[in-house]
Scaffold this motif. Structure first.
Motif, short mmCIF file in Angstrom:
data_model
loop_
_atom_site.label_atom_id
_atom_site.label_comp_id
_atom_site.label_asym_id
_atom_site.label_seq_id
_atom_site.Cartn_x
_atom_site.Cartn_y
_atom_site.Cartn_z
N VAL A 474 35.16 -33.74 -22.10
CA VAL A 474 34.62 -35.32 -21.33
C VAL A 474 34.63 -35.07 -19.92
N CYS A 475 35.31 -34.20 -19.10
CA CYS A 475 35.38 -34.07 -17.79
C CYS A 475 34.28 -33.44 -17.00
N GLY A 476 33.53 -32.19 -17.75
CA GLY A 476 32.69 -31.68 -17.28
C GLY A 476 32.76 -30.45 -16.34
N THR A 477 34.33 -30.09 -16.28
CA THR A 477 34.62 -29.16 -15.35
C THR A 477 34.16 -27.76 -15.65
N CYS A 478 34.23 -27.70 -16.92
CA CYS A 478 33.76 -26.06 -17.53
C CYS A 478 32.29 -26.03 -17.60
N GLU A 479 31.58 -26.83 -17.06
CA GLU A 479 30.03 -26.80 -17.08
C GLU A 479 29.40 -25.15 -16.71
N THR A 480 28.76 -24.71 -17.64
CA THR A 480 28.29 -23.13 -17.43
C THR A 480 26.85 -23.13 -17.78
N PRO A 481 26.08 -22.50 -16.80
CA PRO A 481 24.72 -22.39 -17.13
C PRO A 481 24.50 -21.22 -18.19
N VAL A 482 23.50 -21.49 -19.00
CA VAL A 482 23.22 -20.54 -20.18
C VAL A 482 21.71 -20.10 -19.85
N LEU A 483 21.84 -18.70 -19.99
CA LEU A 483 20.57 -17.77 -19.64
C LEU A 483 19.78 -17.63 -20.93
N ALA A 484 20.44 -17.70 -21.94
CA ALA A 484 19.59 -17.27 -23.16
C ALA A 484 20.53 -17.71 -24.54
N GLY A 485 19.72 -17.99 -25.24
CA GLY A 485 20.22 -18.75 -26.73
C GLY A 485 20.37 -20.24 -26.61
N GLU A 486 20.65 -20.75 -27.92
CA GLU A 486 20.64 -22.35 -27.89
C GLU A 486 21.90 -22.88 -28.12
N PRO A 487 22.49 -23.55 -27.19
CA PRO A 487 23.77 -24.03 -27.51
C PRO A 487 23.69 -25.56 -28.42
N GLU A 488 24.90 -25.40 -29.00
CA GLU A 488 24.92 -26.51 -29.93
C GLU A 488 25.94 -27.38 -29.17
N HIS A 489 25.24 -28.65 -28.61
CA HIS A 489 26.12 -29.60 -27.49
C HIS A 489 26.80 -30.56 -28.51
N LEU A 490 28.34 -30.32 -28.31
CA LEU A 490 29.30 -31.21 -29.05
C LEU A 490 30.22 -32.11 -28.07
N ASP A 491 29.79 -31.92 -26.97
CA ASP A 491 30.41 -32.73 -25.67
C ASP A 491 29.99 -34.12 -25.47
N SER A 492 30.61 -34.87 -24.69
CA SER A 492 30.24 -36.16 -24.29
C SER A 492 29.98 -36.27 -22.66
N VAL A 493 29.46 -35.16 -22.02
CA VAL A 493 29.59 -35.28 -20.64
C VAL A 493 28.40 -36.08 -20.31
N MET A 494 27.23 -35.81 -20.90
CA MET A 494 25.81 -36.41 -20.39
C MET A 494 24.86 -36.33 -21.61
N SER A 495 23.76 -36.65 -21.52
CA SER A 495 22.74 -36.43 -22.86
C SER A 495 22.40 -35.02 -23.04
N ASP A 496 22.08 -34.82 -24.37
CA ASP A 496 21.63 -33.24 -24.46
C ASP A 496 20.49 -32.84 -23.66
N ALA A 497 19.44 -33.95 -23.81
CA ALA A 497 18.28 -33.59 -22.95
C ALA A 497 18.46 -33.15 -21.66
N ASP A 498 19.30 -33.81 -21.08
CA ASP A 498 19.55 -33.63 -19.74
C ASP A 498 20.27 -32.03 -19.72
N LYS A 499 21.29 -31.81 -20.38
CA LYS A 499 21.75 -30.59 -20.34
C LYS A 499 20.73 -29.52 -20.62
N ASP A 500 19.99 -29.64 -21.51
CA ASP A 500 19.02 -28.74 -21.74
C ASP A 500 18.06 -28.46 -20.55
N GLU A 501 18.01 -29.63 -20.01
CA GLU A 501 16.98 -29.77 -18.74
C GLU A 501 17.41 -28.71 -17.59
N ILE A 502 18.48 -28.89 -17.37
CA ILE A 502 19.26 -28.14 -16.27
C ILE A 502 19.98 -27.01 -16.83
#
Length: 521
Positions: A474-502
């Motif tokens: 919920v808080c976004g503190t553990c935000e981590t850049p992904v270099l390879a692979g496809e994450p399964e987003h299960l958080d509620s921090v922001m939209s999945d599209a926004d997470k994938d974009e950045i």
């Protein structure tokens, strides 16, 4: 284009324009950091203009370089155009021009990838733009043909003087500023986001030195109720220095003496660098979190504060519809404060009783018809959110209960919907958890994560430093850049599209859709 001097004119004009606009971009960045334009428009629009100026300077520089190749008299070879000290014509001044072009390109590229880069690296690249402006001055003076003209000398004098002054201002500001940082970000019912890992959590500065969030010692300088069960706490730096810049929608993490961490949205004016305000709803047992801030915290007490951090930013739009439920008014109040008086906006503020609605009277008195208060103790009919949203083309920013935000999300087109949740949405139901291999590239570690263990816990157990606070996505503190692979987003921090974009994910709750993830850790 039959004029034999055509490309010579293009070369001269594009060079001078690129230099002027490049300088304007640098100066605009300095003015943005001082926030002197707060009354003119919102921060996102100003930052867009800053990026536009930098991009325009880069395009004009490319035109300048292409014209040097196409000029039939000069016909500069590509190697002399792109490699420093190779040019036959005045190699040192030309080299300075080439290097300045590379700096300008690096600044633009790192701006596009800002969210994927360490903050210190991004800042270091941007600081080179000051050097580039001065290098272009030397390049133009010794490699150009207009250096002896009065108009050119006047332009050069203004540009160099302004650049030097801007650099001095930037250095002074950098020395004065310390720990300040920089979709949906959930909070708890008291206006905070609850921490499940209090006490054992490393500080953000310790866990990720490149992260802009640092720990600052702050003092409570004022505390008073703003509604039944809601207290406003005003914090200032304990050392008396001004705060760094922050933008509406930001939150801070408070480390409380009772051994817990809580995140609270900032509800004060972002332009005020003397203090920050939070509003806290009493919602917990005595001695924990909000109860501590209500009953035990006193003016003069000092607390450790991490942030500000922003995962719910106010973006540029022609019109805004703000929808607040209860204590969800806190980040929206800061957004309203950040907007210029001429910006078109409305606030729909819902609550159980008017006496429990923080800042309700103040908002009505200051903004009149722009604010609509709907208190259940004053009217029985329920607000028709779908109709309110359908009647406007405004961007919708909402913060409140799960039920309220579900209604807003269902009624608002995705591209106009910006929400901040109180609690995390359970997105793991029906998803089979599988083991995954996670590679921390910078640490050089390969970690096998069992199906029953979170990626965050596995990484920390392996000795990989990852900042964390809530542990629930919920808080976004553990935000981590992904270099390879496809994450399964299960958080509620922001939209999945926004997470994938950045290119980020939140390992406290999220998993992987691929057998392996490579992370920038």
């Amino acid at each position: 284009m039959n004029d034999p001097h055509f490309w010579w004119y293009v070369t001269r004009a594009s060079a001078v324009l690129a230099w002027v606009i490049m300088t304007a971009a640098v100066l605009w960045g300095i003015l943005l950091s001082t926030r002197v334009f707060r009354g003119a428009d919102n921060p996102a629009w100003l930052q867009d203009l800053h990026r536009f100026l930098g991009g325009t300077a880069l395009v004009l520089t490319l035109i300048h370089m292409v014209s040097l190749v196409l000029d039939p008299w000069l016909a500069m070879p590509l190697d002399q155009l792109l490699i420093p000290l190779v040019a036959e014509y005045r190699p040192l001044p030309v080299a300075l021009g080439i290097l300045s072009f590379y700096v300008l390109a690096a600044v633009q590229l790192t701006s596009l990838a800002k969210n994927r880069l360490p903050q210190r690296f991004w800042k270091a690249v941007h600081y080179l733009s000051y050097v580039a402006v001065l290098a272009v001055a030397i390049h133009g003076a010794y490699a150009g043909t207009d250096a002896g003209a009065g108009w050119y000398q006047a332009v050069a004098t203004v540009i160099v003087t302004a650049s030097v002054l801007a650099l001095i201002v930037r250095i002074v500001m950098a020395r004065r500023r310390t720990g300040a940082g920089a979709g949906s970000r959930p909070t708890a019912a008291d206006g905070s986001m609850r921490s499940l890992s209090e006490g054992s959590v490393p500080s953000i500065a310790e866990a990720n030195p490149a992260d802009p969030l640092t720990v600052t010692r702050m003092r409570i300088i004022a505390k008073h109720p703003v509604a039944d069960g809601v207290v406003r706490v005003r914090l200032a730096r304990a050392d008396g220095r001004p705060l760094g810049p922050w933008y509406a929608g930001a939150h801070v993490t408070l480390r409380l003496p009772v051994g817990v961490e809580r995140q609270y949205s900032l509800c004060s004016d972002p332009a005020d660098r003397a203090h920050i305000d939070i509003a806290v709803l009493r919602a917990e047992p005595a001695g924990v979190g909000s109860a501590y801030l209500h009953d035990r915290a006193e003016v003069g007490d000092e607390l450790e504060v991490i942030g500000p951090r922003n995962t719910f930013p106010l973006e540029a739009a022609h019109e805004y519809l703000f929808i607040a439920g209860g204590i969800g008014i806190t980040p929206l109040r800061a957004m309203i404060e950040a907007l210029p008086p001429t910006r078109d906006w409305r606030l729909l503020y819902l609550g159980r009783t008017r006496s429990e609605m923080a800042f309700a009277r103040e908002l009505e008195e200051r903004h009149g018809d722009r604010v609509r208060i709907i208190a259940s103790d004053e009217r029985r009919e329920r607000a028709d959110l779908a109709a309110e949203i359908a009647a406007t083309t405004a961007d919708v920013y909402a913060c409140g209960s799960t039920a309220l935000l579900d209604d807003v999300e269902a009624a608002t087109p995705r591209e106009r919907c910006h929400i901040e949740r109180f609690v995390a949405v359970d997105r793991a139901a029906g998803i089979d958890r599988e083991a995954v291999v996670v590679t921390a590239r910078r640490s050089g570690l390969r970690v096998e994560v069992p199906a029953e263990q979170s990626i965050l816990v596995a990484l920390q157990s392996a000795g990989v430093a990852v900042a964390t606070s809530c542990g629930t996505g919920v808080c976004g503190t553990c935000e981590t850049p992904v270099l390879a692979g496809e994450p399964e987003h299960l958080d509620s921090v922001m939209s999945d599209a926004d997470k994938d974009e950045i290119g980020v994910f939140y390992p406290c709750v999220s998993r992987s859709r691929t057998p392996e993830l490579v992370l920038d850790l």
